[in-house]
Scaffold this active site. Structure first.
Site, PDB file in Angstrom:
ATOM      1  N   HIS A  21      60.624  62.878  36.437  1.00 28.88           N
ATOM      2  CA  HIS A  21      60.928  61.556  36.197  1.00 28.88           C
ATOM      3  C   HIS A  21      60.554  61.084  34.899  1.00 28.88           C
ATOM      4  O   HIS A  21      59.986  62.170  34.009  1.00 28.88           O
ATOM      5  CB  HIS A  21      60.394  60.643  37.236  1.00 28.88           C
ATOM      6  N   HIS A  24      57.147  62.007  33.063  1.00 27.12           N
ATOM      7  CA  HIS A  24      57.116  63.564  32.249  1.00 27.12           C
ATOM      8  C   HIS A  24      57.995  63.426  31.083  1.00 27.12           C
ATOM      9  O   HIS A  24      57.378  63.967  29.946  1.00 27.12           O
ATOM     10  CB  HIS A  24      57.701  64.408  33.376  1.00 27.12           C
ATOM     11  N   CYS A 130      42.724  66.877  48.795  1.00 18.08           N
ATOM     12  CA  CYS A 130      43.825  66.346  48.694  1.00 18.08           C
ATOM     13  C   CYS A 130      44.970  67.378  48.330  1.00 18.08           C
ATOM     14  O   CYS A 130      44.733  67.714  46.988  1.00 18.08           O
ATOM     15  CB  CYS A 130      44.033  65.079  47.691  1.00 18.08           C
ATOM     16  N   CYS A 133      46.860  66.092  44.998  1.00 15.98           N
ATOM     17  CA  CYS A 133      46.015  66.190  43.845  1.00 15.98           C
ATOM     18  C   CYS A 133      45.757  67.662  43.409  1.00 15.98           C
ATOM     19  O   CYS A 133      45.262  67.967  42.472  1.00 15.98           O
ATOM     20  CB  CYS A 133      44.837  65.553  43.854  1.00 15.98           C
ATOM     21  N   CYS A 155      44.013  59.830  50.367  1.00 22.02           N
ATOM     22  CA  CYS A 155      43.561  59.679  48.796  1.00 22.02           C
ATOM     23  C   CYS A 155      44.020  58.547  48.352  1.00 22.02           C
ATOM     24  O   CYS A 155      45.255  57.931  48.763  1.00 22.02           O
ATOM     25  CB  CYS A 155      44.455  60.940  48.205  1.00 22.02           C
ATOM     26  N   HIS A 158      47.540  59.238  46.356  1.00 23.23           N
ATOM     27  CA  HIS A 158      48.646  59.689  47.046  1.00 23.23           C
ATOM     28  C   HIS A 158      49.118  58.852  48.322  1.00 23.23           C
ATOM     29  O   HIS A 158      50.070  58.942  48.872  1.00 23.23           O
ATOM     30  CB  HIS A 158      48.912  61.085  47.209  1.00 23.23           C
ATOM     31  N   LYS A 305      52.591  52.627  39.548  1.00 13.40           N
ATOM     32  CA  LYS A 305      52.747  53.849  38.889  1.00 13.40           C
ATOM     33  C   LYS A 305      54.194  54.537  39.285  1.00 13.40           C
ATOM     34  O   LYS A 305      54.350  54.700  40.248  1.00 13.40           O
ATOM     35  CB  LYS A 305      51.495  54.645  39.028  1.00 13.40           C
ATOM     36  N   LYS A 308      57.728  59.880  42.952  1.00 13.48           N
ATOM     37  CA  LYS A 308      58.545  60.223  43.686  1.00 13.48           C
ATOM     38  C   LYS A 308      58.412  59.497  44.958  1.00 13.48           C
ATOM     39  O   LYS A 308      59.352  59.232  45.541  1.00 13.48           O
ATOM     40  CB  LYS A 308      58.809  61.471  43.521  1.00 13.48           C
TER      41      LYS A 308
END
Length: 531
Positions: A21, A24, A130, A133, A155, A158, A305, A308
């Site tokens: 995305h 990156h 997790c 992570c 988490c 996430h 943030k 996806k």
């Protein structure tokens, strides 16, 4: 930084468990702009990026898609991650995959060295893990779940449940490096940047470091522990080593000595791995720590943030298909203070594209080429005796070039572009004030007209060189249209640190027609991109 110095810069290596995305893309572009700037300044530059292909997350994603992890990684790397580099015009020197033999061999050698010198031991571990992570979590890093996960601890990053694991693992004696790390942060305050990131790291390490579990025995997708094949290396311990395995650690010592230590560019969510675990690993192996670890902020969409799983992920080509790669590069490097969080919106992107790129820079270039074509049959005129207004332009160019170079040295990419944009604004103002179309009506002012148009053309020459690390495609077109290639050589060969010195474009250079550098975009095109 002196010319010819080694400048080795890395991006994090990305999980190809999903498609990229714009977060990156943001990291890739930032590293590329810095690398291009140093490369064109004569520094011995190397840009590394790549993919991190081991670990439980990759294994589970591949299984969910009825593939082996290697098949899944191959497919995603070829279809999504390598094309990302083309989409964003990234000029990387290397692309490492942690499944490559060169990485696995050197990583195993590094581990063996730490084991042989007593920095790795066997122990039992129980903790909350997790998978998203790929990290054990402290209780303070968990929150109460909501919705389907109500009643469970999840988490904080996430928002998914963690797993309680109990394993007999190998441990890295990280606790032994607490004092040495604190001394490092004290002696080299610029080791971790920006300052907010440094403060977070220092605070974390002062609370005390535990030893790190560095192996897993519950699955086999990873690099085998050399002395115990029943275990694979913890994915982060494996991944961090890419920065040295890619440049020859354990295999090509000459190249390793030439490149290392490097600069690690990371997102702030993986700062501790790079600013705590990684230097501790290097110290244990008797190697130099990085020159700098720079943590940039998050890209926020609608205040959240980029993610996806939360459907806030935007694919880079959704932007480049409409606006082009230069606009993507310019927008994210200019609109966001590098090192802080930044918000993305289609409206802001469209507004900056129109005002700054199309009307500001693109229109300036088109007008200058058109006036030289019209008034001097396409030949760059001689510069006559300069007047204060002309000298002011050359002073602005010299100042902007010096300020931009200093900003790049501080990783302040947004400041560098801001400094260079003063040249765009000053040249536009200069043309408005000098009114070359009025001067052109008076044959006795022919020399003055030549001076005005030489001043604008030479200003564009400097801009083409100085902005080429940021907007390589538009500056290539401008360079060609100015006739600079025939007289000065290719754009990439122009020494960037002397680009601000006045008078490099020779009179007599022949300009050629310039297509719109940043064409008008219909409003419905951007509306389609946001759907």
């Amino acid at each position: 930084m002196s010319s010819g110095a080694s400048f080795y810069i890395t991006t994090p290596i990305f999980y190809p468990s999903d498609v990229p995305h714009i977060g990156h893309g943001y990291t890739e572009v930032a590293a590329d702009v810095l690398a291009r700037w140093h490369r064109q300044s004569g520094d011995d530059t190397w840009l590394l990026t790549g993919t991190d292909e081991h670990g439980q997350k990759m294994l589970r994603t591949a299984s969910a898609n009825d593939m082996t992890p290697r098949e899944w990684a191959d497919r995603l790397v070829e279809s999504s991650w390598l094309p990302l580099l083309d989409t964003l015009d990234i000029a990387n020197d290397d692309f490492i995959r942690t499944t490559q033999e060169r990485h696995e061999t050197s990583a195993a050698a590094f581990l063996q060295k730490l084991y042989d010198t007593g920095f790795i031991y066997t122990g039992d571990y129980e903790g909350f893990y997790c998978v998203g992570c790929e990290e054990y979590k402290q209780p303070s890093e968990l929150v109460d779940g909501t919705g389907p996960f109500e009643g469970q601890r999840v988490c904080a990053i996430h928002s998914k449940p963690v797993e309680l694991l109990h394993e007999r693992n190998y441990f890295f004696r990280m606790s032994e490096f607490q004092d040495r790390l604190l001394a490092l942060y004290e002696e080299r305050p610029d080791f971790v940047q920006p300052e907010s990131a440094r403060n977070e790291v220092v605070s974390f390490v002062r609370q005390g470091l535990a030893d790190l579990s560095i192996s897993r025995s519950s699955f086999d997708w990873g690099i085998q522990i050399p002395w115990d094949p029943q275990h694979v290396v913890y994915v982060w311990f494996d991944a961090l080593l890419n920065y040295i395995t890619a440049i020859g650690y354990g295999q090509d010592e000459a190249n390793f000595a030439r490149r290392w230590p490097g600069i690690q560019l990371v997102g702030k969510d993986i700062l501790r791995f790079h600013a705590v675990i990684w230097p501790a690993m290097l110290l244990a192996a008797g190697l130099e720590v990085p020159k700098h670890v720079f943590a940039h902020g998050w890209l926020l969409v609608g205040g959240e943030k980029m993610s996806k799983s939360k459907l806030t992920g935007i694919a880079p080509n959704q932007i480049t298909d409409v606006f082009g790669s230069d606009a993507f590069r310019y927008y994210f490097m200019r609109a966001i203070t590098f090192g802080q969080d930044g918000s993305f919106s289609w409206e802001d992107l469209a507004a900056r594209y129109q005002a700054e790129l199309a009307n500001g820079f693109g229109n300036l270039a088109s007008r200058v080429i058109a006036m030289i074509t019209r008034y001097f049959v396409g030949v760059v005129p001689e510069q006559g005796a300069p007047q204060p207004a002309d000298e002011a332009i050359s002073a602005v160019v010299a100042k902007a070039a010096a300020e931009a170079d200093a900003a790049i040295d501080r990783f302040a990419i947004h400041e560098a572009i801001g400094a260079l944009w003063t040249v765009v604004e000053e040249l536009n103002g200069y043309i408005t004030e000098q009114q070359p179309w009025v001067i052109a009506k008076d044959p006795e002012q022919r020399e003055r007209l030549g001076t005005v148009l030489y001043t604008t053309a030479e200003g564009l020459r400097a801009l083409a060189v100085l902005l080429s690390p940021v907007i390589p495609e538009a500056t290539r077109k401008l360079w060609s249209a100015l006739g600079a290639e025939q007289s000065l050589g290719v754009l990439q060969a122009q020494p960037l640190r002397s680009a601000g010195e006045w008078g490099q474009l020779p009179a007599g250079a022949t300009v050629s027609p310039l297509e719109a550098l940043f064409p008008r975009i219909e409003p419905d095109a951007t509306a389609g991109a946001t759907r």
